[in-house]
Design a protein around this motif. Structure first.
Motif, short mmCIF file in Angstrom:
data_model
loop_
_atom_site.label_atom_id
_atom_site.label_comp_id
_atom_site.label_asym_id
_atom_site.label_seq_id
_atom_site.Cartn_x
_atom_site.Cartn_y
_atom_site.Cartn_z
N ASN A 14 0.83 -1.20 0.00
CA ASN A 14 0.00 0.00 0.00
C ASN A 14 0.87 1.25 0.00
O ASN A 14 1.95 1.28 0.59
CB ASN A 14 -0.91 0.02 1.24
N SER A 15 0.38 2.28 -0.65
CA SER A 15 1.12 3.54 -0.68
C SER A 15 1.05 4.27 0.65
O SER A 15 1.94 5.05 0.99
CB SER A 15 0.58 4.44 -1.79
N GLY A 16 -0.03 4.06 1.40
CA GLY A 16 -0.21 4.72 2.69
C GLY A 16 -1.47 4.23 3.36
O GLY A 16 -2.26 3.48 2.78
N VAL A 17 -1.67 4.65 4.60
CA VAL A 17 -2.79 4.17 5.41
C VAL A 17 -3.54 5.35 6.03
O VAL A 17 -2.92 6.28 6.57
CB VAL A 17 -2.29 3.23 6.54
N ILE A 18 -4.87 5.30 5.95
CA ILE A 18 -5.74 6.16 6.74
C ILE A 18 -6.30 5.29 7.85
O ILE A 18 -6.93 4.27 7.59
CB ILE A 18 -6.87 6.77 5.90
N PHE A 19 -6.07 5.68 9.09
CA PHE A 19 -6.33 4.81 10.24
C PHE A 19 -7.30 5.48 11.20
O PHE A 19 -7.06 6.58 11.69
CB PHE A 19 -5.00 4.50 10.93
N TYR A 20 -8.43 4.79 11.46
CA TYR A 20 -9.38 5.22 12.48
C TYR A 20 -9.16 4.35 13.71
O TYR A 20 -9.60 3.21 13.76
CB TYR A 20 -10.82 5.05 11.95
N PRO A 21 -8.41 4.86 14.71
CA PRO A 21 -8.08 4.02 15.86
C PRO A 21 -9.25 3.86 16.82
O PRO A 21 -10.09 4.76 16.95
CB PRO A 21 -6.94 4.78 16.53
N LEU A 22 -9.31 2.70 17.47
CA LEU A 22 -10.33 2.48 18.48
C LEU A 22 -10.01 3.23 19.76
O LEU A 22 -10.90 3.54 20.54
CB LEU A 22 -10.44 0.98 18.78
N SER A 23 -8.75 3.50 19.98
CA SER A 23 -8.31 4.17 21.20
C SER A 23 -7.07 4.99 20.89
O SER A 23 -6.37 4.73 19.90
CB SER A 23 -8.00 3.13 22.29
N SER A 24 -6.79 5.98 21.73
CA SER A 24 -5.59 6.80 21.54
C SER A 24 -4.35 6.17 22.15
O SER A 24 -3.25 6.67 21.96
CB SER A 24 -5.80 8.18 22.17
N ILE A 25 -4.53 5.06 22.88
CA ILE A 25 -3.39 4.50 23.62
C ILE A 25 -3.11 3.04 23.29
O ILE A 25 -2.26 2.42 23.91
CB ILE A 25 -3.60 4.64 25.14
#
Length: 364
Positions: A138-149
């Protein structure tokens, strides 16, 4: 500077033929003897060149038969060049409130050479997906995290390797990724202020996670606190749901909501700022089962403005996030990061929110 070793010249020449397609998947390479004659080098040098190609997984060697182009490498290279694919890692892909992220991303990518691939994750699978993506083409990732930690170790590897990654909805603690987030602070402020403007004096904040575990929830909570402070009101605390309670297919979740609603009524609390619409809708439904009325007995403001918010009875007053715009800006940021990493600023992008007034807040 020193001259390039003879074997490296051979490696470079054969590699170019493989990646251009002149040598195709499964094609046999010249033997050591032929390479020696063709490049006017010793057999030791030609053997070293083939060994280097094998170590790079460009070729594989069969004893007694020769050297052949590795089909895995060719398909991977061709795929990467043809697709220029962006990966979106999104939790709860079937959540009715998250669809516009994809729409916004695709709207931006329409005028580029990039395409979108989506993978949905859970708290269990998130690390596995992140590890796989780091090794992918993949050229890059857009990431929606479940948590900040969560998964800070693997995410820090993304940072160390300068892998193009942009987060949506939340920031990752301690790692300077580009993030695209809603103005959660202003949303929390607007939600509490709307209740205050309708003469509610006792207001509480209801969250799905502990506020310290999520940057978006934390900002909403801080906005709520600021509105109370500005109006000389007391904070009646945060009520956070554990993962166990959020499993709505068992009785524990419902029991928790019942206990929460009962305690709110006993304390004389009349207003709730809910972290998201799904929790707010749960409160509305269970309040009905308890013989209570929203908004006559209890007023509530949600967050997200998911489709269901306008269909539930009574219709939910909420803070609207522009999911499509967030997706668009995340894609724009990621492509800039991929194509001009040195010029790309990593300041967070904050997208405005809007209060949508419906029927779940009563004027006292």
């Amino acid at each position: 500077m020193g001259q390039i070793p003879l074997y490296q010249n051979i490696v470079n020449a054969l590699k170019a033929k493989i990646e251009s397609g002149e040598l195709k998947s499964g094609d046999q390479l010249p033997t050591e003897a032929v390479i020696s004659k063709q490049y006017n080098v010793s057999r030791i040098t030609s053997k070293r060149a083939l060994t280097e190609l094998e170590n790079s997984s460009l070729i594989y060697r069969v004893q007694g038969k020769g050297s052949f182009v590795n089909p895995i490498h060719v398909s991977t290279q061709a795929s990467a060049k043809a697709r220029k694919e962006i990966l979106l890692i999104l939790p709860f892909a079937h959540n009715p409130g998250l669809g516009d992220y994809e729409q916004g991303i695709n709207e931006y990518l329409t005028n580029t050479d990039y395409t979108l691939h989506i993978q949905s994750n859970t708290i269990v699978e998130e690390r596995k997906l992140l590890k796989a993506a780091l090794q992918s083409t993949n050229s890059g990732v857009i990431f929606y995290p479940l948590s900040s930690i969560c998964d800070l170790g693997i995410l820090y590897q993304y940072h160390l390797s300068s892998y193009p990654l942009v987060t949506m909805d939340k920031c990752i603690e301690g790692i300077p990724f580009q993030s695209v987030v809603s103005d959660n602070f202003d949303g929390g402020y607007q939600a509490a202020k709307h209740l205050i403007e309708n003469n509610h004096k006792k207001i509480t904040f209801l969250s799905s996670l502990k506020v310290e575990n999520s940057s978006s929830i934390r900002e909403r909570y801080f906005g709520y606190l600021k509105a109370l402070y500005d109006n000389n009101l007391i904070d009646y605390g945060v009520n956070d749901l554990t993962d166990r309670y959020l499993t709505h297919d068992n009785n524990n979740g419902k029991e928790y909501y019942i206990e929460f609603i009962q305690s709110v009524m006993e304390e004389g609390i009349t207003g709730i700022v809910a972290e998201n619409d799904l929790i707010a809708i749960e409160i509305i439904q269970i309040s009905k089962e308890l013989g209570l009325s929203v908004p006559d007995d209890l007023s509530i403001v949600g967050f997200d403005n998911i489709n269901l918010a306008s269909f539930v009875e009574p219709k939910l007053t909420t803070i609207s996030q522009d999911f499509g715009q967030m997706g668009y800006l995340a894609a724009q940021s990621l492509i800039r990061l991929i194509e001009s990493p040195q010029d790309h600023l990593r300041e967070n992008i904050i997208v405005p929110v809007q209060l949508i007034e419906r029927q779940t807040v009563k004027k006292l």
